[in-house]
Enzyme design. Structure first.
Site, PDB file in Angstrom:
ATOM      1  N   SER A 238       3.104   4.079   7.719  1.00  6.09           N
ATOM      2  CA  SER A 238       3.766   5.018   6.819  1.00  6.09           C
ATOM      3  C   SER A 238       2.866   5.247   5.609  1.00  6.09           C
ATOM      4  O   SER A 238       1.803   4.627   5.484  1.00  6.09           O
ATOM      5  CB  SER A 238       5.110   4.457   6.370  1.00  6.09           C
ATOM      6  OG  SER A 238       4.884   3.407   5.454  1.00  6.09           O
ATOM      7  N   LYS A 239       3.345   6.093   4.723  1.00  5.90           N
ATOM      8  CA  LYS A 239       2.588   6.447   3.524  1.00  5.90           C
ATOM      9  C   LYS A 239       2.136   5.219   2.737  1.00  5.90           C
ATOM     10  O   LYS A 239       1.121   5.255   2.063  1.00  5.90           O
ATOM     11  CB  LYS A 239       3.476   7.284   2.606  1.00  5.90           C
ATOM     12  CG  LYS A 239       3.311   8.756   2.793  1.00  5.90           C
ATOM     13  CD  LYS A 239       4.026   9.469   1.655  1.00  5.90           C
ATOM     14  CE  LYS A 239       4.346  10.882   2.054  1.00  5.90           C
ATOM     15  NZ  LYS A 239       5.504  11.404   1.399  1.00  5.90           N
ATOM     16  N   ARG A 240       2.945   4.190   2.818  1.00  4.89           N
ATOM     17  CA  ARG A 240       2.627   2.942   2.123  1.00  4.89           C
ATOM     18  C   ARG A 240       1.234   2.420   2.490  1.00  4.89           C
ATOM     19  O   ARG A 240       0.588   1.740   1.733  1.00  4.89           O
ATOM     20  CB  ARG A 240       3.647   1.883   2.549  1.00  4.89           C
ATOM     21  CG  ARG A 240       4.579   1.474   1.487  1.00  4.89           C
ATOM     22  CD  ARG A 240       5.582   0.428   1.917  1.00  4.89           C
ATOM     23  NE  ARG A 240       5.859   0.244   3.327  1.00  4.89           N
ATOM     24  CZ  ARG A 240       5.405  -0.773   4.049  1.00  4.89           C
ATOM     25  NH1 ARG A 240       4.644  -1.678   3.507  1.00  4.89           N
ATOM     26  NH2 ARG A 240       5.727  -0.884   5.323  1.00  4.89           N
ATOM     27  N   HIS A 241       0.819   2.723   3.718  1.00  5.18           N
ATOM     28  CA  HIS A 241      -0.462   2.195   4.189  1.00  5.18           C
ATOM     29  C   HIS A 241      -1.641   3.084   3.811  1.00  5.18           C
ATOM     30  O   HIS A 241      -2.763   2.818   4.219  1.00  5.18           O
ATOM     31  CB  HIS A 241      -0.424   2.031   5.711  1.00  5.18           C
ATOM     32  CG  HIS A 241       0.623   1.069   6.171  1.00  5.18           C
ATOM     33  ND1 HIS A 241       1.829   1.477   6.692  1.00  5.18           N
ATOM     34  CD2 HIS A 241       0.642  -0.278   6.166  1.00  5.18           C
ATOM     35  CE1 HIS A 241       2.553   0.421   6.995  1.00  5.18           C
ATOM     36  NE2 HIS A 241       1.868  -0.658   6.691  1.00  5.18           N
ATOM     37  N   GLY A 242      -1.391   4.152   3.082  1.00  2.68           N
ATOM     38  CA  GLY A 242      -2.476   5.066   2.718  1.00  2.68           C
ATOM     39  C   GLY A 242      -2.246   6.393   3.407  1.00  2.68           C
ATOM     40  O   GLY A 242      -1.103   6.775   3.661  1.00  2.68           O
TER      41      GLY A 242
END
Ligand code: GLU
Length: 467
Positions: A238-242
């Site tokens: 997800s966005k959390r990972h970049g």
């Protein structure tokens, strides 16, 4: 049989790398078998679907080079057809109106929860629908009550679902608009799709969809549910990972072929081969070789592949992509040397096109600032004489070419009994603002007489102004 596959994104955001991998596998499978690949925009959720998102999907597909043979088809253009199929299901007794209110359904769900049962519709209106004045009904599909459905999945094998576990799903909302499971089946059927390749978040929908296919007397396509992509911490990517949007990889300086090569290996392998040209992917890919388990996204590997493709692609190809990045820096490649020649000099030394563009700016735009450390070390009062001497030597060159430029740098260092670096570095900082560049002689040749001499003279002025 002609193989027909599809990519069916919902336009509610950007093109996610997970979606791009689904698209790639579907595209490869169609290309491998000389079949057709279809793009379908699932935009029936009018609140969440946007035109920008459709554009983002189309832009991502174009950038990746995943050409579709048919489409884009928009589900919002097909409402009449869905209505027709819903009417057919009602008429043949495979669907029914349901007047149960939200409150009734909430109470039912709570009771089921309290009894530790799986929340599901109890089929009240299936047996005895009671029309209620002023209540617009939904339409439910009559799921078979007994037996089981086997999803014959090309990736996961046969998966059996008991019909008793599946409730009568809603196929039309109170306003008559169709729901996802209905539209997908109608489209997959009408578009003659032979293979449904999609993320395994849709696996639970498949038995329901298969029952609808059967109710319509249609042949069920082959399903292939792709395992998830995880981030480096094991959670769903997800966005959390970049970066997760395809276009953000373009923005960060990746080549589309690097991303495609990276994506094809996410869940699929061919021995221990890592590098695949598009043609190789097409000939070697097979859906039955896709792994059953989830795969993890690894940015280092993507970067390694990007560097590989930057090094090994033709300079013309890279220049085509680099031009966009130069534009992002407000540089028009027409204002300087041929970009293809610049790429040829830089190919060996950049991991991304963003890096290459940043390091190539000086070919097109006068250096107005020097890196502080580089200047402190190399643009010193002692280098004034060196720079002036080199200006003199280079102004007199009959031919502006790397070889005589090199000879003069060497002669200057010999005459002063200093290392060549002591001559080259001040020039390098003068022309690039920094201490890194491809070999200086070829760099100067490409930069040209005028820009080189002007930059060296500006550096002298700058040093003198520091006094
Ligand atoms: N529109 C669905 C999604 O974006 C995919 C549906 C399908 O592939 O069947 O998740």
């Amino acid at each position: 049989m002609t193989i027909r596959t599809r990519f069916a994104p919902s336009p509610t955001g950007y093109l996610h790398v997970g979606g791009a991998r689904t698209a790639l596998f579907s595209w490869l499978y169609a290309r491998k078998h000389g079949g057709q690949f279809i793009l379908r925009i699932e935009d029936t959720d009018l609140e969440r679907s946007t035109a920008e998102s459709v554009n983002a999907i189309l832009e991502g597909m174009t950038w990746l080079g995943l050409e579709y043979d048919e489409g884009p088809f928009y589900q919002t253009h097909r409402f009449d057809r869905y209505k027709e199929v819903i009417a057919q299901l009602l008429e043949q007794g495979d669907a029914y109106y349901c007047y149960c209110s939200k409150e009734e359904l909430d109470t039912l769900r709570e009771q089921q929860r309290a009894n530790k049962e799986k929340p599901r519709y109890n089929g009240k209106c299936r047996h005895a629908a009671q029309e209620k004045k002023g209540v617009a009904p939904v339409i439910r599909f009559k799921n078979p009550l007994e037996g089981s459905v086997i999803v014959q999945d090309a990736v996961k094998g046969n998966i059996e679902f008991q019909n008793s576990e599946l409730d009568d799903l809603i196929i039309a909302r109170p306003d008559g608009t169709p729901t996802y499971n209905l539209t997908v089946v109608v489209d997959d059927l009408d578009m003659g799709l032979t293979h449904v390749i999609r993320g395994d978040d849709h696996l639970n929908n498949s038995p329901r969809q298969i029952n609808i296919f059967k109710a319509l007397g249609a042949e069920v396509p082959v399903f292939a549910h792709l395992p998830m992509i995880l981030g480096d911490d094991g959670a769903r990517l997800s966005k959390r990972h970049g970066a997760v949007s395809v276009m953000s990889y373009r923005d960060e300086g990746y080549l589309p072929e690097a991303l495609l090569n990276y994506l094809v290996r996410l869940g699929w392998s061919h021995g221990d081969q890592e590098i695949f040209s598009i043609d190789e992917m097409i000939s070697l890919f097979d859906i039955i070789d896709v792994n059953k388990s989830a795969s993890a996204f690894n940015t280092d590997k993507l970067l390694w592949l990007n560097q590989h493709y930057i090094k090994t692609s033709t300079a013309e190809h890279i220049a085509h992509h680099l031009a966009w990045h130069m534009g992002q820096l407000s540089i028009d490649p027409a204002d300087g040397p041929d970009l293809v020649k610049v790429v040829a000099l830089q190919q060996e030394r950049a991991k991304t096109l963003v890096e290459m563009a940043a390091n190539s700016q000086f070919f097109y735009k006068e250096v107005t600032e020097y890196d502080e450390k580089a200047a402190r070390k190399n643009l010193t009062p002692a280098s004034v004489e060196i720079l002036e001497n080199m200006v003199q030597r280079l102004s007199a060159l009959p031919e502006w070419q790397a070889e005589p430029i090199h000879s003069h740098i060497k002669e200057c260092s010999v005459a002063r009994e200093i290392g060549m670096g002591k001559v080259a570095q001040p020039i390098r900082v003068a022309i690039t603002g920094n201490t890194m560049s491809p070999p200086l002689d070829v760099t100067l040749e490409l930069l040209g007489t005028e820009r080189t001499l002007a930059a060296m003279k500006s550096a002298v002025t700058w040093i003198n102004d520091q006094k």
